[in-house]
Motif scaffolding. Structure first.
Motif, PDB file in Angstrom:
ATOM      1  N   GLY A  23     -96.754 -33.946  36.390  1.00 13.86           N
ATOM      2  CA  GLY A  23     -96.561 -34.706  35.157  1.00 13.86           C
ATOM      3  C   GLY A  23     -95.091 -34.889  34.832  1.00 13.86           C
ATOM      4  O   GLY A  23     -94.650 -35.978  34.442  1.00 13.86           O
ATOM      5  N   LEU A  24     -94.305 -33.835  35.007  1.00 17.21           N
ATOM      6  CA  LEU A  24     -92.865 -33.935  34.763  1.00 17.21           C
ATOM      7  C   LEU A  24     -92.174 -34.838  35.781  1.00 17.21           C
ATOM      8  O   LEU A  24     -91.239 -35.570  35.433  1.00 17.21           O
ATOM      9  CB  LEU A  24     -92.226 -32.544  34.772  1.00 17.21           C
ATOM     10  CG  LEU A  24     -92.542 -31.672  33.563  1.00 17.21           C
ATOM     11  CD1 LEU A  24     -92.002 -30.264  33.769  1.00 17.21           C
ATOM     12  CD2 LEU A  24     -91.975 -32.283  32.300  1.00 17.21           C
ATOM     13  N   ILE A  25     -92.640 -34.801  37.019  1.00 14.99           N
ATOM     14  CA  ILE A  25     -92.076 -35.698  38.032  1.00 14.99           C
ATOM     15  C   ILE A  25     -92.353 -37.148  37.644  1.00 14.99           C
ATOM     16  O   ILE A  25     -91.474 -38.006  37.722  1.00 14.99           O
ATOM     17  CB  ILE A  25     -92.639 -35.382  39.435  1.00 14.99           C
ATOM     18  CG1 ILE A  25     -92.102 -34.044  39.935  1.00 14.99           C
ATOM     19  CG2 ILE A  25     -92.288 -36.493  40.428  1.00 14.99           C
ATOM     20  CD1 ILE A  25     -92.766 -33.539  41.200  1.00 14.99           C
ATOM     21  N   GLY A  26     -93.577 -37.434  37.220  1.00 10.98           N
ATOM     22  CA  GLY A  26     -93.937 -38.800  36.847  1.00 10.98           C
ATOM     23  C   GLY A  26     -93.238 -39.293  35.595  1.00 10.98           C
ATOM     24  O   GLY A  26     -92.801 -40.442  35.529  1.00 10.98           O
ATOM     25  N   LEU A  27     -93.118 -38.429  34.602  1.00  8.62           N
ATOM     26  CA  LEU A  27     -92.528 -38.844  33.332  1.00  8.62           C
ATOM     27  C   LEU A  27     -91.003 -38.830  33.326  1.00  8.62           C
ATOM     28  O   LEU A  27     -90.370 -39.753  32.830  1.00  8.62           O
ATOM     29  CB  LEU A  27     -93.029 -37.935  32.199  1.00  8.62           C
ATOM     30  CG  LEU A  27     -94.472 -38.103  31.781  1.00  8.62           C
ATOM     31  CD1 LEU A  27     -94.853 -37.013  30.792  1.00  8.62           C
ATOM     32  CD2 LEU A  27     -94.701 -39.469  31.178  1.00  8.62           C
ATOM     33  N   LEU A  28     -90.429 -37.754  33.860  1.00 11.04           N
ATOM     34  CA  LEU A  28     -88.993 -37.532  33.704  1.00 11.04           C
ATOM     35  C   LEU A  28     -88.224 -37.449  35.024  1.00 11.04           C
ATOM     36  O   LEU A  28     -87.020 -37.197  35.001  1.00 11.04           O
ATOM     37  CB  LEU A  28     -88.755 -36.236  32.911  1.00 11.04           C
ATOM     38  CG  LEU A  28     -89.452 -36.140  31.556  1.00 11.04           C
ATOM     39  CD1 LEU A  28     -89.283 -34.744  30.982  1.00 11.04           C
ATOM     40  CD2 LEU A  28     -88.917 -37.191  30.607  1.00 11.04           C
ATOM     41  N   ASP A  29     -88.936 -37.599  36.149  1.00  9.65           N
ATOM     42  CA  ASP A  29     -88.317 -37.418  37.468  1.00  9.65           C
ATOM     43  C   ASP A  29     -87.634 -36.047  37.560  1.00  9.65           C
ATOM     44  O   ASP A  29     -86.512 -35.909  38.014  1.00  9.65           O
ATOM     45  CB  ASP A  29     -87.319 -38.542  37.771  1.00  9.65           C
ATOM     46  CG  ASP A  29     -86.977 -38.620  39.248  1.00  9.65           C
ATOM     47  OD1 ASP A  29     -87.809 -38.172  40.061  1.00  9.65           O
ATOM     48  OD2 ASP A  29     -85.880 -39.104  39.582  1.00  9.65           O
ATOM     49  N   PHE A  30     -88.340 -35.028  37.053  1.00  9.46           N
ATOM     50  CA  PHE A  30     -87.840 -33.654  36.996  1.00  9.46           C
ATOM     51  C   PHE A  30     -88.818 -32.761  37.740  1.00  9.46           C
ATOM     52  O   PHE A  30     -89.975 -32.630  37.355  1.00  9.46           O
ATOM     53  CB  PHE A  30     -87.715 -33.217  35.529  1.00  9.46           C
ATOM     54  CG  PHE A  30     -87.212 -31.818  35.353  1.00  9.46           C
ATOM     55  CD1 PHE A  30     -85.878 -31.531  35.526  1.00  9.46           C
ATOM     56  CD2 PHE A  30     -88.077 -30.799  34.996  1.00  9.46           C
ATOM     57  CE1 PHE A  30     -85.402 -30.236  35.353  1.00  9.46           C
ATOM     58  CE2 PHE A  30     -87.626 -29.510  34.823  1.00  9.46           C
ATOM     59  CZ  PHE A  30     -86.278 -29.224  34.996  1.00  9.46           C
TER      60      PHE A  30
END
Length: 71
Positions: A23-30
């Motif tokens: 989810g963080l990769i998809g939303l924030l590229d983190f």
């Protein structure tokens, strides 16, 4: 009702961590795993990704076990 084993509980935690990471990769590229353990090519990062993938498979198996116990 199906009783969760220790492996099922650990798998559930790993799947939740993996879902939050995606989810963080998809939303924030983190990427939390990359930040904590280095590049995914790093041995520890690769092992963690393998464990999370295995935990996902265990959750699929758990789903079918639990489904059979309700019948």
């Amino acid at each position: 009702m199906y009783k969760l084993s220790i492996i099922d509980k650990v798998s559930l935690i790993l799947v939740v961590i993996g879902a939050i990471n995606w989810g963080l990769i998809g939303l924030l590229d983190f990427n939390i795993v990359e930040i904590l353990f280095g590049d995914p090519a790093n041995l520890i990062g690769r092992i963690l990704y393998i464990l999370i993938g295995t935990a996902g498979i265990d959750m699929i198996i758990l789903f079918f076990k639990a489904k059979k116990s309700y019948k």
